[in-house]
Design a protein around this motif. Sequence first.
Motif, PDB file in Angstrom:
ATOM      1  N   HIS A 123       0.837  -1.309   0.118  1.00  8.37           N
ATOM      2  CA  HIS A 123       0.165   0.143  -0.078  1.00  8.37           C
ATOM      3  C   HIS A 123       0.834   1.083   0.040  1.00  8.37           C
ATOM      4  O   HIS A 123       0.450   2.222  -0.506  1.00  8.37           O
ATOM      5  CB  HIS A 123      -0.976   0.073   1.227  1.00  8.37           C
ATOM      6  CG  HIS A 123      -1.808  -1.215   1.140  1.00  8.37           C
ATOM      7  ND1 HIS A 123      -2.822  -1.204   0.210  1.00  8.37           N
ATOM      8  CD2 HIS A 123      -2.279  -2.181   2.001  1.00  8.37           C
ATOM      9  CE1 HIS A 123      -3.753  -2.160   0.715  1.00  8.37           C
ATOM     10  NE2 HIS A 123      -3.318  -2.868   1.452  1.00  8.37           N
ATOM     11  N   LYS A 148       0.501   4.284  -2.787  1.00  4.35           N
ATOM     12  CA  LYS A 148       0.374   5.657  -2.169  1.00  4.35           C
ATOM     13  C   LYS A 148       1.381   6.515  -2.807  1.00  4.35           C
ATOM     14  O   LYS A 148       1.214   7.844  -3.311  1.00  4.35           O
ATOM     15  CB  LYS A 148       0.341   5.675  -0.767  1.00  4.35           C
ATOM     16  CG  LYS A 148      -0.105   6.945  -0.134  1.00  4.35           C
ATOM     17  CD  LYS A 148       0.007   6.893   1.423  1.00  4.35           C
ATOM     18  CE  LYS A 148      -0.316   8.432   2.190  1.00  4.35           C
ATOM     19  NZ  LYS A 148      -0.187   8.350   3.405  1.00  4.35           N
ATOM     20  N   THR A 187       0.709   9.472  -5.197  1.00  5.60           N
ATOM     21  CA  THR A 187       0.879  11.387  -4.727  1.00  5.60           C
ATOM     22  C   THR A 187       2.152  11.787  -5.323  1.00  5.60           C
ATOM     23  O   THR A 187       1.996  13.123  -5.793  1.00  5.60           O
ATOM     24  CB  THR A 187       1.240  11.110  -3.064  1.00  5.60           C
ATOM     25  OG1 THR A 187       2.336  10.243  -2.804  1.00  5.60           O
ATOM     26  CG2 THR A 187      -0.055  10.702  -2.368  1.00  5.60           C
TER      27      THR A 187
END
Length: 85
Positions: free
Chosen positions: A21, A25, A29
């Motif tokens: 994860h 992410k 981002t």
Amino acid sequence: PGQDRTKEMCSRILRFLLGSHELIKHIKTKKTLPVSTIEKSLGISPKKIEKHRKYIIAALLIYTGSYPYLRKYIVIGKDKRGGQK
């Protein structure tokens, strides 16, 4: 990717990224692919990763996003008999 070896390499990278994860992410981002992490973990040349960077990012976004119809076209792995997982 056209060749089976290239498809398998991209599938390995996608399975690796989907298992973390934090990496997903990071990609969403910072909008960059963690090439050095993939290289160290999977032993794949950075040149090969960069060559297929756009496909890997697009497939990852389709697979993690709400695109159920497009997800059918992305094969992340094959079982022993050659069918899709």
